[in-house]
Scaffold this motif. Structure first.
Motif, PDB file in Angstrom:
ATOM      1  N   UNK A 323       0.823  -1.212   0.000  1.00 21.62           N
ATOM      2  CA  UNK A 323       0.000   0.000   0.000  1.00 21.62           C
ATOM      3  C   UNK A 323       0.856   1.261   0.000  1.00 21.62           C
ATOM      4  N   UNK A 324       2.023   1.195   0.615  1.00 24.62           N
ATOM      5  CA  UNK A 324       2.851   2.386   0.762  1.00 24.62           C
ATOM      6  C   UNK A 324       4.327   2.026   0.674  1.00 24.62           C
ATOM      7  N   UNK A 325       5.148   3.046   0.711  1.00 23.31           N
ATOM      8  CA  UNK A 325       6.602   2.882   0.709  1.00 23.31           C
ATOM      9  C   UNK A 325       7.075   1.970   1.830  1.00 23.31           C
ATOM     10  N   UNK A 326       6.414   2.040   2.992  1.00 27.06           N
ATOM     11  CA  UNK A 326       6.896   1.336   4.186  1.00 27.06           C
ATOM     12  C   UNK A 326       6.126   0.063   4.507  1.00 27.06           C
ATOM     13  N   UNK A 327       5.315  -0.430   3.573  1.00 28.05           N
ATOM     14  CA  UNK A 327       4.453  -1.583   3.863  1.00 28.05           C
ATOM     15  C   UNK A 327       5.215  -2.816   4.317  1.00 28.05           C
ATOM     16  N   UNK A 328       6.414  -3.013   3.790  1.00 25.89           N
ATOM     17  CA  UNK A 328       7.161  -4.226   4.114  1.00 25.89           C
ATOM     18  C   UNK A 328       8.205  -4.009   5.196  1.00 25.89           C
ATOM     19  N   UNK A 329       8.109  -2.904   5.931  1.00 25.68           N
ATOM     20  CA  UNK A 329       9.127  -2.567   6.921  1.00 25.68           C
ATOM     21  C   UNK A 329       8.573  -2.610   8.336  1.00 25.68           C
ATOM     22  N   UNK A 330       9.488  -2.708   9.289  1.00 24.35           N
ATOM     23  CA  UNK A 330       9.097  -2.656  10.698  1.00 24.35           C
ATOM     24  C   UNK A 330       8.311  -1.395  11.012  1.00 24.35           C
ATOM     25  N   UNK A 331       8.725  -0.281  10.423  1.00 18.36           N
ATOM     26  CA  UNK A 331       8.115   0.998  10.777  1.00 18.36           C
ATOM     27  C   UNK A 331       6.728   1.182  10.173  1.00 18.36           C
ATOM     28  N   UNK A 332       6.411   0.436   9.105  1.00 18.26           N
ATOM     29  CA  UNK A 332       5.163   0.690   8.410  1.00 18.26           C
ATOM     30  C   UNK A 332       4.156  -0.436   8.393  1.00 18.26           C
ATOM     31  N   UNK A 333       4.586  -1.648   8.737  1.00 14.00           N
ATOM     32  CA  UNK A 333       3.681  -2.780   8.595  1.00 14.00           C
ATOM     33  C   UNK A 333       2.489  -2.695   9.541  1.00 14.00           C
ATOM     34  N   UNK A 334       2.650  -1.991  10.668  1.00 14.56           N
ATOM     35  CA  UNK A 334       1.542  -1.869  11.624  1.00 14.56           C
ATOM     36  C   UNK A 334       0.326  -1.189  11.036  1.00 14.56           C
ATOM     37  N   UNK A 335       0.548  -0.220  10.152  1.00 12.06           N
ATOM     38  CA  UNK A 335      -0.587   0.470   9.534  1.00 12.06           C
ATOM     39  C   UNK A 335      -1.399  -0.484   8.661  1.00 12.06           C
ATOM     40  N   UNK A 336      -0.695  -1.276   7.862  1.00  7.57           N
ATOM     41  CA  UNK A 336      -1.395  -2.233   7.004  1.00  7.57           C
ATOM     42  C   UNK A 336      -2.044  -3.334   7.830  1.00  7.57           C
ATOM     43  N   UNK A 337      -1.387  -3.738   8.915  1.00 10.12           N
ATOM     44  CA  UNK A 337      -1.953  -4.769   9.789  1.00 10.12           C
ATOM     45  C   UNK A 337      -3.271  -4.304  10.397  1.00 10.12           C
ATOM     46  N   UNK A 338      -3.327  -3.043  10.809  1.00 11.11           N
ATOM     47  CA  UNK A 338      -4.560  -2.513  11.389  1.00 11.11           C
ATOM     48  C   UNK A 338      -5.693  -2.498  10.365  1.00 11.11           C
ATOM     49  N   UNK A 339      -5.386  -2.108   9.137  1.00 13.73           N
ATOM     50  CA  UNK A 339      -6.399  -2.115   8.083  1.00 13.73           C
ATOM     51  C   UNK A 339      -6.894  -3.530   7.815  1.00 13.73           C
ATOM     52  N   UNK A 340      -5.967  -4.484   7.783  1.00 10.56           N
ATOM     53  CA  UNK A 340      -6.335  -5.879   7.527  1.00 10.56           C
ATOM     54  C   UNK A 340      -7.242  -6.413   8.626  1.00 10.56           C
ATOM     55  N   UNK A 341      -6.910  -6.113   9.877  1.00  9.66           N
ATOM     56  CA  UNK A 341      -7.706  -6.607  11.005  1.00  9.66           C
ATOM     57  C   UNK A 341      -9.118  -6.036  10.965  1.00  9.66           C
ATOM     58  N   UNK A 342      -9.224  -4.747  10.689  1.00  8.77           N
ATOM     59  CA  UNK A 342     -10.554  -4.137  10.622  1.00  8.77           C
ATOM     60  C   UNK A 342     -11.379  -4.740   9.483  1.00  8.77           C
ATOM     61  N   UNK A 343     -10.734  -5.007   8.372  1.00  9.78           N
ATOM     62  CA  UNK A 343     -11.446  -5.588   7.236  1.00  9.78           C
ATOM     63  C   UNK A 343     -11.977  -6.980   7.575  1.00  9.78           C
ATOM     64  N   UNK A 344     -11.121  -7.794   8.181  1.00  8.74           N
ATOM     65  CA  UNK A 344     -11.538  -9.146   8.538  1.00  8.74           C
ATOM     66  C   UNK A 344     -12.679  -9.118   9.558  1.00  8.74           C
ATOM     67  N   UNK A 345     -12.572  -8.243  10.541  1.00  6.73           N
ATOM     68  CA  UNK A 345     -13.622  -8.149  11.558  1.00  6.73           C
ATOM     69  C   UNK A 345     -14.964  -7.787  10.938  1.00  6.73           C
ATOM     70  N   UNK A 346     -14.961  -6.848  10.004  1.00  9.12           N
ATOM     71  CA  UNK A 346     -16.206  -6.456   9.325  1.00  9.12           C
ATOM     72  C   UNK A 346     -16.787  -7.637   8.545  1.00  9.12           C
ATOM     73  N   UNK A 347     -15.955  -8.334   7.840  1.00 10.29           N
ATOM     74  CA  UNK A 347     -16.434  -9.426   6.997  1.00 10.29           C
ATOM     75  C   UNK A 347     -16.958 -10.597   7.825  1.00 10.29           C
ATOM     76  N   UNK A 348     -16.268 -10.914   8.916  1.00  8.48           N
ATOM     77  CA  UNK A 348     -16.726 -12.032   9.727  1.00  8.48           C
ATOM     78  C   UNK A 348     -18.025 -11.682  10.463  1.00  8.48           C
ATOM     79  N   UNK A 349     -18.211 -10.420  10.789  1.00  9.72           N
ATOM     80  CA  UNK A 349     -19.483 -10.039  11.415  1.00  9.72           C
ATOM     81  C   UNK A 349     -20.646 -10.190  10.436  1.00  9.72           C
ATOM     82  N   UNK A 350     -20.380  -9.987   9.150  1.00 11.40           N
ATOM     83  CA  UNK A 350     -21.438 -10.078   8.146  1.00 11.40           C
ATOM     84  C   UNK A 350     -21.787 -11.512   7.782  1.00 11.40           C
ATOM     85  N   UNK A 351     -20.810 -12.406   7.962  1.00  8.44           N
ATOM     86  CA  UNK A 351     -21.021 -13.799   7.500  1.00  8.44           C
ATOM     87  C   UNK A 351     -21.682 -14.656   8.577  1.00  8.44           C
TER      88      UNK A 351
END
Length: 351
Positions: A323-351
């Motif tokens: 998603x960004x310059x830092x997606x694969x780095x220690x400093x940036x992976x947390x942002x993508x991880x948070x987005x992934x977790x929120x997405x999964x939570x939304x989808x599992x609530x719907x299913x």
């Protein structure tokens, strides 16, 4: 077969950050880590590896790195930090649990593990394998080389090459770091198709990552504009550029051919070489996703900002330029991880 809510494949920085975010949204992830400890690929990198980002910019969500925030942590410090992060994480981490295949099963997935075990999961996060396959370019005659041929993933220390004639192939950070280190004990040339590009580590007296953070560039959603990573400049505090300027190592255009122990340079000169080290990057090693039919011709998963384009309960974390310059780095992976977790939570609530 055991059934779980969310399987996180990989227990390195991406998997640990994702598990932290999943716990925060009320899910109970199971981390499946192939090796003996949750530290990702870091224990296997060369001994002298040092981060280019200071400790203050190198932490995962929820746990500061500790110590002097302006220092540049060594590889072993990163390993210790990740182990500490895993120990403090209230998650089910299963080491020696290599996933060999992920298959669609109803609205979820069935995971085959090495040794014959199977798991069912409502959702899957792939957080492993983005850099799992060393890239070994096809160079004329390289398969005939009579000396030691290594990828940088197999390099550890310079001592085995003391007194040798060594060629390091590449122009990125690892290539320059390893070549400069080897040049202290061996005669070394850095061979690349293009000259090394430099970027100062401390422009205007502040670390580069300070500027990336305050300008927002580090987190900018540029992934969809960057299909393949651009050749990155070498981040340098002046030492490496000075080493090359002094000829330790020297930099040469790529050799044109290898014949047994002999390398032919672009000017036609020939010389015998003891070792060639390929610092030529990595490619995804995501073969366990093949049964899902989601990989493109280069072995990369089809996704948008980490979300699978074909399977709604499948997300990826830790891919280069995900998603960004830092997606694969220690400093940036947390942002993508948070987005992934929120997405999964939304989808599992719907299913």
């Amino acid at each position: 077969m055991e059934y779980i809510d969310v399987a996180v494949i990989g227990g390195g920085q991406s998997g640990l950050a994702t598990a932290h975010s999943l716990l925060r949204v009320g899910l109970r992830p199971v981390i499946l880590e192939a090796s003996e400890q949750a530290a990702g690929s870091w224990p296997r990198y060369y001994d002298s590896l040092t981060l280019f980002s200071p400790a203050r910019y190198s932490a995962l969500p929820g746990l500061p790195f500790g110590g002097d925030p302006d220092r540049y942590p060594h590889r072993d410090e990163v390993v210790a930090y990740l182990v500490r992060y895993a120990e403090r994480l209230d998650a089910d981490i299963r080491t020696r649990s290599r996933v060999t295949a992920a298959r669609a099963a109803g609205d979820g997935f069935a995971l085959d593990l090495e040794g014959g075990q199977r798991l069912g999961a409502r959702a899957v996060v792939t957080a492993s394998g983005g850099f799992g396959r060393p890239n070994r370019p096809t160079l004329p005659g390289l398969d005939t080389f009579a000396g030691a041929l290594l990828h940088v993933s197999e390099y550890r220390t310079p001592e085995p090459h003391e007194g040798q004639r060594v060629v390091v192939v590449g122009a990125g950070n690892s290539a320059v770091q390893v070549a400069a280190e080897l040049a202290q004990v061996a005669r070394v040339s850095l061979a690349s198709r293009a000259p090394v590009r430099w970027f100062p580590q401390r422009p205007l007296g502040r670390d580069l990552h300070y500027w990336l953070t305050v300008t927002g560039l580090d987190a900018a959603p540029l992934g969809r504009f960057q299909r393949r990573p651009a050749t990155m400049a070498v981040i340098d505090d002046g030492r490496y550029r000075a080493s090359l300027a002094a000829g330790r190592p020297d930099r040469r255009p790529m050799f044109t051919r290898v014949d047994g122990p002999t390398v032919t340079w672009d000017d036609g000169t020939k010389e015998e070489v003891d070792a060639i080290i390929l610092a030529t990057g990595y490619r995804p090693d995501l073969g366990y996703l093949t049964p899902l039919g989601i990989l493109d011709g280069s072995g990369r998963p089809r996704h948008r900002n980490g979300a699978s384009l074909t399977h709604p309960h499948l997300v990826h974390v830790g891919l280069e330029w995900q998603r960004s310059l830092s997606s694969a780095s220690l400093r940036g992976v947390g942002r993508d991880a948070e987005r992934a977790a929120r997405r999964i939570a939304r989808q599992l609530r719907r299913s």
